[in-house]
Design a protein around this motif. Sequence first.
Motif: not given
Length: 394
Positions: A113, A115, A117, A142, A267, A282, A287, A298, A300, A355, A359-360
């Motif tokens: 995973q 990330h 943003w 999230v 964020n 994590e 992730g 994520t 998210k 998810r 990535t986000e």
Amino acid sequence: MSQKIFEKKDVRKLYLDDQGNVDYTKIQARWEEFKKNKVSLANKHFTQQVVEKAKTLSQEDQQRLLDIMIEGLTYNDSSVGIAATRPEDYDLFLFYLEPLIREYHKIEGQTKQEHDWNIPVGEYVLTNIDPKLEKVSMRARVARNVVGYSLPSSMDKDERIKFENQMVEVFEKFGFPGKYHSLTPGHKNFISDQEADVLRNKHFLFINMTHDNCLMSNGVASDWPYGRGIWISEDETKMVWVGEEDHLRIISIVQGNDLGKVDQSLNELLTGIEKSGLKFAEHPTYGIITTCPTNMGTGKRQSILGKFPNITKGGKDEANLKDIAKSLGLQARGIGGEHSNMDSEGTADISPSARFGVTEAIVTKRLYEGLIKLYEIERNETNEKKRQNCCNTF
Ligand code: DAR
């Protein structure tokens, strides 16, 4: 008919003998019984190899293995049926959980995973899809669990209260104007059931979890309502659920049309909480660690509340929208989120399915691109209906 609700402590006894040993014969018999109705991932992946491996573990760890699948053993309509009890479960029980996670998240080959943003403001603008989408309820959240605590399915009352009090201290110092509302009797920020229902009617506060079969059987709803509450910013665009399915659900709700602005808000809030020094659980491969494997990666979920009266035939055919959404890599839910209904205007909560392994930033991109296709189908359905009406009038 609503199903009977079972508490985790009562269900556990069904599968333990007098010495506290896990009875695998009873577990496998239950899985066979449930296969006649629906095969959850917890059921499908509980193979004989898993049983043989489980028997090499300590009695305590075998009881934990029972705990992570207790929801799936209780309700025959579970799709996944797993609720982790602590972050370490995703290593200790990987012999059971890895194929389940890989199947749910459609992971092939090696994975890790990542990330990201870096989500542009001004690019994913809904009015580009349809000028009418000027003011849409856009949401992003999230899930996060804090290192040093059991996961919600296995916290005891004292731990839940201790965690809530730690979060109140964070909220009092992290620099965002807002207020914490606690459901914990005797808490200095306590709110009544009536006040809580006002927040639920605004779609801010989560449900009374004792009404949820799965959350009661897996222990997430145990000790209700102790250690539960919600922080809401003064402008009501940022929120934090405390003590729901995960320790924290960090949420941004923005009325507008730029998906990037929701991420910016989310964020900001996430970064503000991280600056307090809290460390989130994590996994090096999977992730963000969450109670339910479906939220890993994520953690998210990003969605909008959109109207699809034609695809849903005025809200009467929710399944049609769910099927079309699924074909586009999206998930359609009711206006109150999971397990809720759409309304007569076909208002639905639309989010990307993935998810994990994305990535986000990709989550936002997939939502936007999926909505372009979904609204095109809605327009075509509208045009088809007009054509039929036109032909019917001759
Ligand atoms: N009842 C659970 C829901 C799984 C996904 N939703 C979550 N985690 N809130 C099931 O396994 O069906």
